[in-house]
Design a protein around this motif. Sequence first.
Motif, PDB file in Angstrom:
ATOM      1  N   UNK A  42       0.859  -1.187   0.000  1.00 29.85           N
ATOM      2  CA  UNK A  42       0.000   0.000   0.000  1.00 29.85           C
ATOM      3  C   UNK A  42       0.902   1.247   0.000  1.00 29.85           C
ATOM      4  N   UNK A  43       0.385   2.387  -0.433  1.00 32.46           N
ATOM      5  CA  UNK A  43       1.188   3.612  -0.393  1.00 32.46           C
ATOM      6  C   UNK A  43       1.686   3.906   1.018  1.00 32.46           C
ATOM      7  N   UNK A  44       2.898   4.399   1.110  1.00 33.07           N
ATOM      8  CA  UNK A  44       3.540   4.643   2.406  1.00 33.07           C
ATOM      9  C   UNK A  44       2.681   5.511   3.316  1.00 33.07           C
ATOM     10  N   UNK A  45       2.016   6.508   2.728  1.00 32.99           N
ATOM     11  CA  UNK A  45       1.289   7.470   3.543  1.00 32.99           C
ATOM     12  C   UNK A  45       0.036   6.887   4.200  1.00 32.99           C
ATOM     13  N   UNK A  46      -0.484   5.769   3.689  1.00 30.52           N
ATOM     14  CA  UNK A  46      -1.683   5.200   4.306  1.00 30.52           C
ATOM     15  C   UNK A  46      -1.380   3.970   5.158  1.00 30.52           C
ATOM     16  N   UNK A  47      -0.144   3.495   5.129  1.00 30.51           N
ATOM     17  CA  UNK A  47       0.171   2.265   5.860  1.00 30.51           C
ATOM     18  C   UNK A  47      -0.068   2.373   7.369  1.00 30.51           C
ATOM     19  N   UNK A  48       0.374   3.439   8.034  1.00 29.80           N
ATOM     20  CA  UNK A  48       0.113   3.506   9.483  1.00 29.80           C
ATOM     21  C   UNK A  48      -1.370   3.440   9.820  1.00 29.80           C
ATOM     22  N   UNK A  49      -2.190   4.175   9.099  1.00 29.77           N
ATOM     23  CA  UNK A  49      -3.633   4.168   9.362  1.00 29.77           C
ATOM     24  C   UNK A  49      -4.205   2.769   9.177  1.00 29.77           C
ATOM     25  N   UNK A  50      -3.839   2.105   8.101  1.00 28.04           N
ATOM     26  CA  UNK A  50      -4.332   0.751   7.849  1.00 28.04           C
ATOM     27  C   UNK A  50      -3.927  -0.184   8.985  1.00 28.04           C
ATOM     28  N   UNK A 106     -13.572   5.007   6.717  1.00 25.03           N
ATOM     29  CA  UNK A 106     -13.327   4.489   5.368  1.00 25.03           C
ATOM     30  C   UNK A 106     -12.419   3.261   5.404  1.00 25.03           C
ATOM     31  N   UNK A 107     -11.449   3.280   6.301  1.00 22.89           N
ATOM     32  CA  UNK A 107     -10.518   2.156   6.408  1.00 22.89           C
ATOM     33  C   UNK A 107     -11.225   0.914   6.939  1.00 22.89           C
ATOM     34  N   UNK A 108     -12.068   1.087   7.942  1.00 19.03           N
ATOM     35  CA  UNK A 108     -12.857  -0.044   8.442  1.00 19.03           C
ATOM     36  C   UNK A 108     -13.706  -0.629   7.325  1.00 19.03           C
ATOM     37  N   UNK A 109     -14.345   0.225   6.548  1.00 18.77           N
ATOM     38  CA  UNK A 109     -15.234  -0.245   5.488  1.00 18.77           C
ATOM     39  C   UNK A 109     -14.477  -0.999   4.404  1.00 18.77           C
ATOM     40  N   UNK A 110     -13.223  -0.612   4.149  1.00 17.19           N
ATOM     41  CA  UNK A 110     -12.392  -1.360   3.204  1.00 17.19           C
ATOM     42  C   UNK A 110     -12.018  -2.719   3.796  1.00 17.19           C
ATOM     43  N   UNK A 111     -11.579  -2.723   5.040  1.00 14.55           N
ATOM     44  CA  UNK A 111     -11.177  -3.980   5.673  1.00 14.55           C
ATOM     45  C   UNK A 111     -12.357  -4.938   5.822  1.00 14.55           C
ATOM     46  N   UNK A 112     -13.536  -4.398   6.035  1.00 16.32           N
ATOM     47  CA  UNK A 112     -14.733  -5.238   6.145  1.00 16.32           C
ATOM     48  C   UNK A 112     -15.269  -5.660   4.786  1.00 16.32           C
ATOM     49  N   UNK A 113     -14.688  -5.145   3.716  1.00 11.49           N
ATOM     50  CA  UNK A 113     -15.125  -5.518   2.378  1.00 11.49           C
ATOM     51  C   UNK A 113     -16.350  -4.785   1.893  1.00 11.49           C
ATOM     52  N   UNK A 114     -16.757  -3.734   2.614  1.00 18.75           N
ATOM     53  CA  UNK A 114     -17.932  -2.968   2.181  1.00 18.75           C
ATOM     54  C   UNK A 114     -17.598  -2.071   0.999  1.00 18.75           C
ATOM     55  N   UNK A 115     -16.361  -1.613   0.919  1.00 23.30           N
ATOM     56  CA  UNK A 115     -15.869  -0.830  -0.221  1.00 23.30           C
ATOM     57  C   UNK A 115     -14.616  -1.493  -0.760  1.00 23.30           C
ATOM     58  N   UNK A 116     -14.419  -1.430  -2.060  1.00 21.68           N
ATOM     59  CA  UNK A 116     -13.238  -2.026  -2.669  1.00 21.68           C
ATOM     60  C   UNK A 116     -11.993  -1.224  -2.324  1.00 21.68           C
ATOM     61  N   UNK A 117     -10.884  -1.950  -2.093  1.00 19.70           N
ATOM     62  CA  UNK A 117      -9.626  -1.266  -1.831  1.00 19.70           C
ATOM     63  C   UNK A 117      -9.068  -0.670  -3.119  1.00 19.70           C
ATOM     64  N   UNK A 118      -8.585   0.547  -3.024  1.00 17.12           N
ATOM     65  CA  UNK A 118      -7.792   1.191  -4.065  1.00 17.12           C
ATOM     66  C   UNK A 118      -6.780   2.061  -3.331  1.00 17.12           C
ATOM     67  N   UNK A 119      -5.624   2.293  -3.938  1.00 18.78           N
ATOM     68  CA  UNK A 119      -4.619   3.124  -3.278  1.00 18.78           C
ATOM     69  C   UNK A 119      -5.190   4.487  -2.880  1.00 18.78           C
ATOM     70  N   UNK A 120      -6.180   4.955  -3.620  1.00 13.31           N
ATOM     71  CA  UNK A 120      -6.754   6.280  -3.389  1.00 13.31           C
ATOM     72  C   UNK A 120      -8.062   6.230  -2.588  1.00 13.31           C
ATOM     73  N   UNK A 121      -8.293   5.138  -1.855  1.00 12.24           N
ATOM     74  CA  UNK A 121      -9.623   4.964  -1.222  1.00 12.24           C
ATOM     75  C   UNK A 121      -9.979   6.094  -0.270  1.00 12.24           C
ATOM     76  N   UNK A 122      -9.001   6.731   0.350  1.00 12.19           N
ATOM     77  CA  UNK A 122      -9.309   7.836   1.282  1.00 12.19           C
ATOM     78  C   UNK A 122      -9.828   9.076   0.563  1.00 12.19           C
ATOM     79  N   UNK A 123      -9.566   9.172  -0.731  1.00  7.04           N
ATOM     80  CA  UNK A 123      -9.989  10.345  -1.503  1.00  7.04           C
ATOM     81  C   UNK A 123     -11.342  10.137  -2.164  1.00  7.04           C
ATOM     82  N   UNK A 124     -11.855   8.916  -2.099  1.00  2.00           N
ATOM     83  CA  UNK A 124     -13.111   8.610  -2.802  1.00  2.00           C
ATOM     84  C   UNK A 124     -14.307   9.044  -1.979  1.00  2.00           C
TER      85      UNK A 124
END
Length: 305
Positions: free
Chosen positions: A204-212, A287-305
Motif C-alpha cells: 500500500x502507499x507509504x502514507x496510508x500504511x500507518x492508518x491501515x 473508510x478504512x474499516x469499510x475497506x477492511x470489512x469488504x464494504x468498499x473495494x480497496x484502491x490506493x486512493x480509497x481515502x480520496x473517494x
Amino acid sequence: MKVIGESIHVIAPAVRTAIEGRDKAFVQNMAKRQAQKGAYALDLNIGPQKKTGVEVMDWMVRTVQEVVDLPLSLDTTNAAAIESGLKASKKMAIINSTDATDRLKVLMPMAAQYDAHIIALTYGGTALPTSADARVELVVEKILPAAMEAGIPSDRLFLDPLVLTVNGNQDQAMQTVEAVRLFKQIAEPAPLTTCGLSNISNSCPTEIRPLMNEVFLIMMLGAGLDAPIADVFDAELMRIPRVLESRDDSTPVNKVYLGIYDAYQSGEKYDPSGADMSDQRVRDIVKTVQVLEGKNLYAHSYLKL
C-alpha cells in the motif's frame, strides 16, 4: 496488549548491513530504542542464513541482551540457528516460527526442551488457507496435537493466522480477524495469538500504511489478539491500547476506536452511525474499516473517494 518490536529485520538494508558487518552499536541502538517505546519483546529476524545462521543468531542474541532485558523472538527458518539463540537466551525466548508442516517435528520438541514460547503459522505446506475455518482446521488437526505430544501447554503457544495484504487479498482481512476469535476458543487455557500486523498494508502507499495498521489492530484486538509483531515507533498505534484500556472517549477519534473495538469484541461489524464525520481523521478511520470489512473495494486512493 503486548507488542513484539519488528524493527530488527534483515529485509531492512541498514539492518542487513549491520548483521553482515557485526555492527553491535547499530543493533543495540535499535534494541534500546524499541525497548524505550514500550516493546514487550524484540523480534530478531536474521533471514534463512543457511551457512552462518548458528553464529549470527548467537551473536544477535548476546548483542541485544547486553543492553535490554526483554524476551527475544528468534525469527529464522534455520532450526539450528534457532537452537543457537535459545542456548544464548537469558529469558524465556519465542521461537518464530513453526507451521503445520514437518517443521513441527523439530521445533515443538525444541520449544519444550528449552522452555520457550513458540509461534505456529497456519500454513500446511501447499496453498495458504483462505478461510478462518481452514486455519482452525490446521490448528486442531496438526498444531495442537504436536504441541500436546511435546508437552507444550496451549498458553505457551502463539497462533498466527497469517495476515495478508489488503492490496490484492482484501477478502482475507475479515478471515484473519475471525480466525483469531476462533483460536481463543479451541483450547483451555486459551492459546496466545500473534500476527505480523504490518502485512495488512504491504504494497500500500507509504502514507496510508500507518492508518491501515492502526485500524486493523483495533479490529484484531477486539477479536482477541494478544501480541502483534508491529512497529513500536508508530506512536498512534502504541496509544491505541491505552485508549481501549482506559475507556478514554474524550475525543471523536477515541470514541471511534472504542466503537470499533466494542463491535469486534461482541463479534459484530462496526456501525459508524454515531461517529463524528466532521472530523477528517474520523472519516479516514471509518473508510478504512469499510475497506477492511469488504464494504468498499480497496484502491490506493480509497481515502480520496
